[in-house]
Scaffold this motif. Structure first.
Motif, PDB file in Angstrom:
ATOM      1  N   SER A   1      11.068  -6.653  24.663  1.00 34.34           N
ATOM      2  CA  SER A   1      12.009  -6.849  23.559  1.00 34.34           C
ATOM      3  C   SER A   1      11.480  -6.115  22.339  1.00 34.34           C
ATOM      4  N   PHE A   2      12.280  -5.148  21.837  1.00 35.81           N
ATOM      5  CA  PHE A   2      11.887  -4.347  20.690  1.00 35.81           C
ATOM      6  C   PHE A   2      12.883  -4.550  19.547  1.00 35.81           C
ATOM      7  N   LEU A   3      12.397  -4.342  18.334  1.00 34.50           N
ATOM      8  CA  LEU A   3      13.248  -4.300  17.147  1.00 34.50           C
ATOM      9  C   LEU A   3      13.276  -2.874  16.627  1.00 34.50           C
ATOM     10  N   SER A   4      14.463  -2.417  16.253  1.00 33.20           N
ATOM     11  CA  SER A   4      14.618  -1.054  15.752  1.00 33.20           C
ATOM     12  C   SER A   4      15.270  -1.092  14.386  1.00 33.20           C
ATOM     13  N   ASP A   5      14.771  -0.253  13.476  1.00 32.07           N
ATOM     14  CA  ASP A   5      15.351  -0.170  12.145  1.00 32.07           C
ATOM     15  C   ASP A   5      16.655   0.613  12.146  1.00 32.07           C
TER      16      ASP A   5
ATOM     17  N   ALA B   1      16.969  -4.623  19.734  1.00 27.22           N
ATOM     18  CA  ALA B   1      17.859  -5.237  18.749  1.00 27.22           C
ATOM     19  C   ALA B   1      17.647  -4.611  17.375  1.00 27.22           C
ATOM     20  N   SER B   2      18.725  -4.589  16.588  1.00 20.16           N
ATOM     21  CA  SER B   2      18.671  -4.079  15.215  1.00 20.16           C
ATOM     22  C   SER B   2      19.276  -5.109  14.268  1.00 20.16           C
ATOM     23  N   PRO B   3      18.601  -6.261  14.095  1.00 20.12           N
ATOM     24  CA  PRO B   3      19.174  -7.314  13.236  1.00 20.12           C
ATOM     25  C   PRO B   3      19.322  -6.914  11.783  1.00 20.12           C
ATOM     26  N   GLY B   4      18.568  -5.918  11.335  1.00 21.60           N
ATOM     27  CA  GLY B   4      18.694  -5.472   9.957  1.00 21.60           C
ATOM     28  C   GLY B   4      20.037  -4.813   9.657  1.00 21.60           C
ATOM     29  N   LEU B   5      20.799  -4.492  10.707  1.00 21.39           N
ATOM     30  CA  LEU B   5      22.085  -3.825  10.516  1.00 21.39           C
ATOM     31  C   LEU B   5      23.268  -4.784  10.590  1.00 21.39           C
ATOM     32  N   LYS B   6      23.004  -6.082  10.732  1.00 23.23           N
ATOM     33  CA  LYS B   6      24.115  -7.000  10.993  1.00 23.23           C
ATOM     34  C   LYS B   6      25.087  -7.094   9.825  1.00 23.23           C
TER      35      LYS B   6
END
Length: 326
Positions: A53-57, A86-91
């Motif tokens: 599981s990765f986070l992407s900006d 996942a890119s939660p910063g873009l929600k």
């Protein structure tokens, strides 16, 4: 269990830590350099399967995602792998500008059912009333979505990518406005039902509601005390407010009251916009006006419609207000 090291990289008897794994993946997809971060790595020994599981900006398009999948399989050929990015910063931007992200979601839907290719580009996308609204060209498209559970799968994909819990609603072309009005009427009906149940359970609630309403002379001529608050400004409090507060027992601080532009005065603490849900009832929100559109005169020549977005540091909500300018 969560692990920091994975066994057997590329078939060799060596270990790889998370920093090395990120470096390898960034070399595989150069646009992701300094944009990718490890959220967690889980390895289930009984299944011989690793979950990455990765986070992407930034948003990872389908081509780059598939490249990452292939690279992981080559690194761990004797192990089953599963990848999530996942890119939660873009929600917040997703809610405000869903059209920017529809290419990735369309690619996802095409992978689920290639038959969508013939008419998927004719589907309209928007976020309405806390839902992703897909405006389909005909009843066949709606039935196809539901028969293959694509609306549910799309909702799950939005959670996986943006960490947003948004159900997907389907409506036929030409019926969008009717659907929006129906959802608003249903929300208003539920709120009224909740208020009625609260009053039934608390005999003092009705009396409290009446005490909380401002005097009729404080309202604009075309407004009633039962209208919802659309917007306020915050000047200094009234002179007699400090005296009233000092003579009463200490209580929880309330939001600063301001001149009412529409509806009734605000007396409760604001809640974060991100916490709003269908069952939130009547709440107070506070934030910054974003993207105020020019007022639009409605038929009849006496009312204008104003649309705008209200955002705080947690999320953004789309608002409409009607004003009688006579």
């Amino acid at each position: 269990m969560e692990i920091g090291y994975l066994p057997a990289v590329g078939g060799r008897d060596a270990n790889v830590n998370k920093a090395e794994l990120i470096h390898i993946l960034e070399e595989t997809v150069p646009p992701l350099k300094d944009q990718l971060h490890v959220e967690r790595v889980l390895y289930h020994k009984a299944d011989n399967k690793a979950y990455f599981s990765f986070l992407s900006d930034v948003l990872v398009p389908e081509k780059d995602f598939l490249s990452l999948e292939r690279r992981l399989r080559s690194l761990f050929p004797k192990m089953r792998t599963a990848l999530r990015v996942a890119s939660p910063g873009l929600k917040e931007d997703f809610i405000a500008n869903i059209e920017r992200y529809t290419p990735v979601l369309k690619d996802f839907l095409r992978r689920q059912s290639p038959a969508l290719r013939t008419w998927l580009d004719d589907v309209g996308w928007s976020v309405e009333e806390g839902r992703i609204l897909l405006t389909c060209p005909d009843e066949f498209a709606i039935a196809f979505f539901r028969r293959n559970s694509l609306d549910t799968k799309l909702s799950q994909a939005v959670w996986d990518i943006f960490r947003l819990k948004l159900p997907v609603a389907l409506v036929k072309c030409g019926e969008r406005e009717a659907w929006v009005e129906q959802m608003r009427a249903e929300t208003a009906r539920r709120r009224e039902q909740e208020l009625a149940e609260n009053r039934a359970g608390n005999p003092h609630a009705a009396e409290a509601d009446q005490r909380g309403k401002p005097p009729a002379e404080d309202l604009a001529p075309w407004e009633s005390a039962d209208e919802p608050v659309a917007a306020t400004v915050s000047p200094a409090p009234r002179a007699n407010e400090k005296k009233e507060h000092s003579e009463s027992a200490p209580r929880k601080p309330a939001a600063q009251k301001g001149a009412v532009l529409k509806g009734r005065a605000i007396g409760d603490m604001p809640v974060p916009i991100a916490e709003l849900a269908e069952d939130s009832g009547v709440v107070v929100i506070e934030g910054e006006l974003i993207g105020v559109n020019p007022p639009k005169a409605l038929k009849g020549g006496e009312t204008v419609l104003v649309t705008f977005s209200l955002g705080d540091d947690t999320s953004t909500v789309y608002c409409k207000a009607f004003y009688n300018y006579r």
